[in-house]
Design a protein around this motif. Structure first.
Motif, PDB file in Angstrom:
ATOM      1  N   THR A  43      54.590  53.404  19.074  1.00 20.54           N
ATOM      2  CA  THR A  43      55.264  54.293  18.091  1.00 20.54           C
ATOM      3  C   THR A  43      56.860  54.667  18.357  1.00 20.54           C
ATOM      4  O   THR A  43      57.659  54.750  17.577  1.00 20.54           O
ATOM      5  N   TYR A  44      56.967  55.058  19.651  1.00 19.21           N
ATOM      6  CA  TYR A  44      58.289  55.523  20.208  1.00 19.21           C
ATOM      7  C   TYR A  44      59.294  53.948  20.181  1.00 19.21           C
ATOM      8  O   TYR A  44      60.279  54.051  19.751  1.00 19.21           O
ATOM      9  N   THR A  45      58.555  53.146  20.420  1.00 22.00           N
ATOM     10  CA  THR A  45      59.651  51.832  20.205  1.00 22.00           C
ATOM     11  C   THR A  45      59.741  51.298  19.141  1.00 22.00           C
ATOM     12  O   THR A  45      61.050  50.923  18.561  1.00 22.00           O
ATOM     13  N   LYS A  81      62.189  53.838  17.341  1.00 24.48           N
ATOM     14  CA  LYS A  81      63.875  54.095  18.084  1.00 24.48           C
ATOM     15  C   LYS A  81      64.793  53.946  17.146  1.00 24.48           C
ATOM     16  O   LYS A  81      65.988  54.459  17.048  1.00 24.48           O
ATOM     17  N   ALA A 139      60.228  59.778  28.152  1.00 27.35           N
ATOM     18  CA  ALA A 139      58.963  60.229  27.258  1.00 27.35           C
ATOM     19  C   ALA A 139      58.005  59.249  27.479  1.00 27.35           C
ATOM     20  O   ALA A 139      56.776  59.949  27.668  1.00 27.35           O
ATOM     21  N   LYS A 140      58.067  58.028  27.942  1.00 26.34           N
ATOM     22  CA  LYS A 140      56.987  57.155  28.217  1.00 26.34           C
ATOM     23  C   LYS A 140      56.363  57.730  29.577  1.00 26.34           C
ATOM     24  O   LYS A 140      55.314  57.685  30.062  1.00 26.34           O
TER      25      LYS A 140
END
Length: 132
Positions: free
Chosen positions: A89-91, A94, A50-51
Protein backbone atom coordinates in the motif's frame (compact mmCIF):
# COMPACT_ATOMS: atom_id res chain seq x y z
CA UNK A 1 -7.06 -5.33 -7.36
CA UNK A 2 -5.88 -3.38 -4.33
CA UNK A 3 -9.34 -3.55 -2.74
CA UNK A 4 -9.31 -7.32 -3.15
CA UNK A 5 -6.26 -7.46 -0.87
CA UNK A 6 -8.27 -5.93 1.98
CA UNK A 7 -10.95 -8.58 1.64
CA UNK A 8 -8.38 -11.37 1.38
CA UNK A 9 -6.58 -10.11 4.50
CA UNK A 10 -9.85 -10.14 6.43
CA UNK A 11 -10.54 -13.69 5.29
CA UNK A 12 -7.05 -14.80 6.37
CA UNK A 13 -7.56 -13.23 9.79
CA UNK A 14 -10.95 -14.98 10.15
CA UNK A 15 -9.99 -18.53 9.20
CA UNK A 16 -8.54 -21.09 11.61
CA UNK A 17 -6.37 -24.19 11.23
CA UNK A 18 -5.18 -25.54 7.91
CA UNK A 19 -7.36 -23.22 5.77
CA UNK A 20 -5.62 -20.24 7.43
CA UNK A 21 -2.19 -21.52 6.42
CA UNK A 22 -3.30 -22.25 2.86
CA UNK A 23 -5.02 -18.87 2.48
CA UNK A 24 -1.97 -17.16 4.02
CA UNK A 25 0.31 -18.75 1.43
CA UNK A 26 -2.02 -17.72 -1.40
CA UNK A 27 -2.50 -14.12 -0.19
CA UNK A 28 1.18 -13.76 0.73
CA UNK A 29 2.26 -14.90 -2.73
CA UNK A 30 -0.23 -12.60 -4.50
CA UNK A 31 0.73 -9.55 -2.44
CA UNK A 32 4.42 -10.48 -2.62
CA UNK A 33 4.28 -10.68 -6.40
CA UNK A 34 2.44 -7.35 -6.61
CA UNK A 35 4.92 -5.70 -4.24
CA UNK A 36 7.96 -7.00 -6.10
CA UNK A 37 6.42 -5.88 -9.40
CA UNK A 38 5.92 -2.33 -8.07
CA UNK A 39 9.27 -2.00 -6.25
CA UNK A 40 12.07 -0.39 -8.24
CA UNK A 41 15.20 -2.53 -7.95
CA UNK A 42 17.69 0.26 -8.60
CA UNK A 43 17.21 1.72 -5.11
CA UNK A 44 16.19 -1.55 -3.48
CA UNK A 45 18.98 -1.20 -0.90
CA UNK A 46 17.44 1.99 0.43
CA UNK A 47 14.75 1.11 2.95
CA UNK A 48 12.28 3.82 3.96
CA UNK A 49 11.78 4.63 7.62
CA UNK A 50 8.09 3.66 7.49
CA UNK A 51 8.88 0.17 6.19
CA UNK A 52 11.70 -0.31 8.67
CA UNK A 53 9.70 0.92 11.67
CA UNK A 54 6.68 -1.19 10.75
CA UNK A 55 8.89 -4.28 10.45
CA UNK A 56 10.54 -3.51 13.80
CA UNK A 57 7.10 -3.09 15.36
CA UNK A 58 6.11 -6.57 14.17
CA UNK A 59 9.35 -8.00 15.59
CA UNK A 60 8.67 -6.31 18.95
CA UNK A 61 5.10 -7.65 18.97
CA UNK A 62 6.40 -11.17 18.37
CA UNK A 63 9.07 -10.81 21.08
CA UNK A 64 6.47 -9.48 23.50
CA UNK A 65 4.22 -12.41 22.66
CA UNK A 66 7.06 -14.89 23.17
CA UNK A 67 7.83 -13.43 26.60
CA UNK A 68 4.28 -13.05 27.89
CA UNK A 69 2.38 -15.72 25.98
CA UNK A 70 2.42 -18.29 23.26
CA UNK A 71 2.96 -17.25 19.65
CA UNK A 72 1.37 -19.56 17.13
CA UNK A 73 2.21 -19.84 13.48
CA UNK A 74 -1.14 -18.25 12.64
CA UNK A 75 -0.21 -15.10 14.59
CA UNK A 76 3.05 -14.79 12.71
CA UNK A 77 1.27 -15.40 9.39
CA UNK A 78 -1.31 -12.67 10.03
CA UNK A 79 1.31 -10.12 11.17
CA UNK A 80 3.58 -10.87 8.23
CA UNK A 81 0.70 -10.61 5.77
CA UNK A 82 -0.43 -7.28 7.19
CA UNK A 83 3.16 -5.97 7.05
CA UNK A 84 3.47 -7.00 3.41
CA UNK A 85 0.11 -5.35 2.72
CA UNK A 86 1.42 -2.17 4.36
CA UNK A 87 4.54 -2.20 2.17
CA UNK A 88 2.44 -2.77 -0.95
CA UNK A 89 0.00 0.00 0.00
CA UNK A 90 2.85 2.38 0.80
CA UNK A 91 4.52 1.80 -2.57
CA UNK A 92 1.16 1.97 -4.37
CA UNK A 93 0.05 5.22 -2.72
CA UNK A 94 3.39 6.99 -3.01
CA UNK A 95 2.48 8.52 -6.38
CA UNK A 96 -1.22 9.08 -5.65
CA UNK A 97 -2.98 12.27 -4.62
CA UNK A 98 -4.60 12.90 -1.26
CA UNK A 99 -8.08 12.41 -2.72
CA UNK A 100 -7.14 9.02 -4.18
CA UNK A 101 -5.60 7.99 -0.86
CA UNK A 102 -8.70 8.99 1.08
CA UNK A 103 -10.91 7.15 -1.40
CA UNK A 104 -8.77 4.05 -0.88
CA UNK A 105 -9.07 4.33 2.92
CA UNK A 106 -12.84 4.82 2.66
CA UNK A 107 -13.43 1.81 0.42
CA UNK A 108 -10.99 -0.33 2.43
CA UNK A 109 -12.84 0.37 5.67
CA UNK A 110 -16.14 -0.20 3.90
CA UNK A 111 -15.01 -3.61 2.61
CA UNK A 112 -13.52 -4.54 5.99
CA UNK A 113 -16.66 -3.57 7.91
CA UNK A 114 -19.00 -5.33 5.48
CA UNK A 115 -16.87 -8.48 5.78
CA UNK A 116 -16.99 -8.22 9.59
CA UNK A 117 -20.77 -7.80 9.48
CA UNK A 118 -21.20 -10.82 7.21
CA UNK A 119 -18.97 -12.96 9.46
CA UNK A 120 -20.93 -11.80 12.50
CA UNK A 121 -24.28 -12.61 10.91
CA UNK A 122 -23.07 -16.01 9.78
CA UNK A 123 -21.63 -17.20 13.07
CA UNK A 124 -22.59 -15.00 16.02
CA UNK A 125 -25.93 -13.33 15.27
CA UNK A 126 -27.96 -15.90 17.18
CA UNK A 127 -26.11 -15.12 20.42
CA UNK A 128 -28.06 -11.88 20.82
CA UNK A 129 -31.26 -13.91 21.01
CA UNK A 130 -29.80 -16.43 23.49
CA UNK A 131 -29.94 -19.35 21.08
CA UNK A 132 -27.08 -21.82 21.57
Amino acid sequence: MIYLFVLLLRIVAFLEGTPKIISFIVVFSIIGYSTIKRTPFKDFRKVSKAKLYSFLLIIFILIHGLIFGIVYLRDFAVLLTYWLWFVFTYTYMKEKTLEEGLRYVFFSFLIFNIANYIFFEMYYADQKRGIN
